[in-house]
Enzyme design. Structure first.
Site, PDB file in Angstrom:
ATOM      1  N   CYS A 133       0.830  -1.201   0.000  1.00 50.06           N
ATOM      2  CA  CYS A 133       0.000   0.000   0.000  1.00 50.06           C
ATOM      3  C   CYS A 133       0.875   1.266   0.000  1.00 50.06           C
ATOM      4  O   CYS A 133       2.019   1.234  -0.443  1.00 50.06           O
ATOM      5  CB  CYS A 133      -0.985  -0.017   1.174  1.00 50.06           C
ATOM      6  SG  CYS A 133      -2.364   1.133   0.946  1.00 50.06           S
ATOM      7  N   ASP A 202      -3.906   1.421   9.754  1.00 50.72           N
ATOM      8  CA  ASP A 202      -5.102   2.265   9.868  1.00 50.72           C
ATOM      9  C   ASP A 202      -5.599   2.293  11.303  1.00 50.72           C
ATOM     10  O   ASP A 202      -6.148   3.293  11.767  1.00 50.72           O
ATOM     11  CB  ASP A 202      -6.187   1.767   8.924  1.00 50.72           C
ATOM     12  CG  ASP A 202      -5.811   2.100   7.499  1.00 50.72           C
ATOM     13  OD1 ASP A 202      -5.068   1.300   6.886  1.00 50.72           O
ATOM     14  OD2 ASP A 202      -6.188   3.178   7.022  1.00 50.72           O
TER      15      ASP A 202
HETATM   16  O1  LIG Z   1      -3.860   1.080   4.398  1.00 50.47           O
HETATM   17  C1  LIG Z   1      -3.472   2.197   4.140  1.00 50.47           C
HETATM   18  C2  LIG Z   1      -4.225   3.139   3.259  1.00 50.47           C
HETATM   19  O2  LIG Z   1      -5.467   2.631   2.849  1.00 50.47           O
HETATM   20  P1  LIG Z   1      -6.395   3.514   1.883  1.00 50.47           P
HETATM   21  O3  LIG Z   1      -5.595   3.792   0.642  1.00 50.47           O
HETATM   22  O4  LIG Z   1      -7.590   2.644   1.629  1.00 50.47           O
HETATM   23  O5  LIG Z   1      -6.763   4.775   2.630  1.00 50.47           O
HETATM   24  C3  LIG Z   1      -2.219   2.737   4.788  1.00 50.47           C
HETATM   25  O6  LIG Z   1      -1.276   1.725   4.954  1.00 50.47           O
HETATM   26  C4  LIG Z   1      -2.585   3.289   6.170  1.00 50.47           C
HETATM   27  O7  LIG Z   1      -3.700   4.157   6.066  1.00 50.47           O
HETATM   28  C5  LIG Z   1      -1.443   4.064   6.792  1.00 50.47           C
HETATM   29  O8  LIG Z   1      -1.173   5.226   6.021  1.00 50.47           O
HETATM   30  P2  LIG Z   1      -0.476   6.493   6.695  1.00 50.47           P
HETATM   31  O9  LIG Z   1       0.808   5.983   7.272  1.00 50.47           O
HETATM   32  O10 LIG Z   1      -0.254   7.452   5.546  1.00 50.47           O
HETATM   33  O11 LIG Z   1      -1.366   7.027   7.745  1.00 50.47           O
END
Ligand SMILES: O=C(COP(=O)(O)O)[C@H](O)[C@H](O)COP(=O)(O)O
Length: 335
Positions: A133, A202
């Site tokens: 991701c 998340d």
């Molecule tokens: O799973 C996702 C994004 O999912 P989506 O694309 O469905 O929002 C990221 O790994 C976390 O949100 C952490 O991101 P961050 O470290 O930027 O908070």
């Protein structure tokens, strides 16, 4: 007299729409946008009384809250800003809400930088990280390691269906990191070439389970089998206080067309199906598509959770969660 509907300013509605449509995405970025939207609400609120101002602010927070259910950074941000709305006049309330939102956003930025420095200590010169991701917290660790003069390489999982791996690849390339982009199914084959699995989160539950983009748990299990350590970069706004009292984290299910377009579905349906089920798109045709956006990685597959407060084995994250959030999780946006 019946109270008028509390006014939510248009900018809040458009932020909420952008979060729901994933134009604004990623847990930290969502939290940041939500705090900014509450400041916009405070700024533009037409309320003439403190009560009306507070009603509008709560309604704005509800609009934002209802966009996506899994990243706890969103309710944590809303709660933080709403708790700081203080004052006896509309003017005082406006100023305190805006201040609070700004301090939230500053803290978010600092937390990411601090976390990056802590996570960078786990990365050695010449290491290869395998990512899933797109996580700003995970990338902060890479950025800090690069700033320390370490050379890193990355294997980047594409991350179906939304391909957030492309965002990660673009960022890493901008920093000069050599990137190998792979389809999700190739991860096991490439784990032998990786020194770390590096992902974000998340939400983190009280038992240390990590809720992150669908595919994280399979990756973590395979990494354990191959002996590759799994590092989760997650600032403390990802800690899910409701899980302290046994609540589970809601896993968002998204539109099936992210996985299979109507056109693709039409090409799969066969008019020769023995049950004669091929009909119009959307009709019962015996083909079900499921699109959960996140999954849960049990703590035993995670080596370290890196936060701005230090790094923790997942099982001990509960202590930090209690310290920061206590046992109470109110919903100050409730009507
Ligand atoms: O799973 C996702 C994004 O999912 P989506 O694309 O469905 O929002 C990221 O790994 C976390 O949100 C952490 O991101 P961050 O470290 O930027 O908070």
């Amino acid at each position: 007299m019946v109270d008028a509907e509390p006014e939510v300013v248009p900018a809040v509605e458009s932020t909420a729409d952008a979060i729901a449509a994933m134009e604004i995405r990623g847990a930290a970025t969502i939290a940041d946008a939500a705090a900014a939207a509450l400041a916009t609400q405070a700024e533009g609120s037409p309320a003439e009384t403190p009560a009306a101002f507070r009603r509008g602010l709560r309604a704005a927070a509800r609009t934002l809250y209802e966009t996506r259910p899994t990243a706890v950074s969103l309710p944590n941000a809303l709660r933080y800003v709403l708790r700081g709305a203080d004052g006896d006049t509309v003017g005082e309330l406006r100023a305190s809400t805006i201040d609070r939102a700004e301090s939230f956003r500053r803290d978010l930025e600092h937390a990411r930088e601090t976390l990056g420095g802590i996570g960078a200590n786990r990365l050695r010169d010449g290491d290869v990280v395998l990512t899933h991701c797109h996580s700003t917290d995970a990338l902060a660790c890479v950025e800090a390691a690069l700033e320390d003069g370490k050379a890193l390489e990355a294997i980047v999982k594409e991350t179906r269906p939304r391909k957030q791996g492309h965002i990660t690849a673009a960022q890493l390339r901008e920093w000069g990191v050599p990137v190998t982009l792979i389809v999700d199914g190739a991860a096991r084959r490439y784990l032998d070439a990786a020194d770390h699995v590096l992902v974000g989160a998340d939400s983190i539950a009280a038992d240390g389970s990590v809720i992150n983009k669908i595919g994280t748990s399979g990756l973590a299990v395979t990494a354990r089998e191959r002996g590759v350590p799994v590092m989760v970069a997650a600032q403390t706004i990802k800690l899910h206080p409701d899980t302290l009292t046994g609540h589970t984290v809601a896993i968002e299910t998204r539109d099936e067309r992210e996985v299979l377009s109507d056109e693709e579905r039409a090409s799969i349906r066969s008019s020769d199906a023995p049950d004669g089920s091929a009909g119009e798109p959307g009709s019962e045709d015996g083909l079900t598509v499921e699109n959960p956006a996140f999954d849960v990685t049990p703590p035993r597959y995670v080596d370290a959770i890196v936060t701005e407060r230090g790094q923790f084995p997942p099982e001990s994250i509960v202590t930090l969660m209690r310290e920061l959030f206590g046992d109470t999780t109110d919903e100050p946006w409730a009507e």
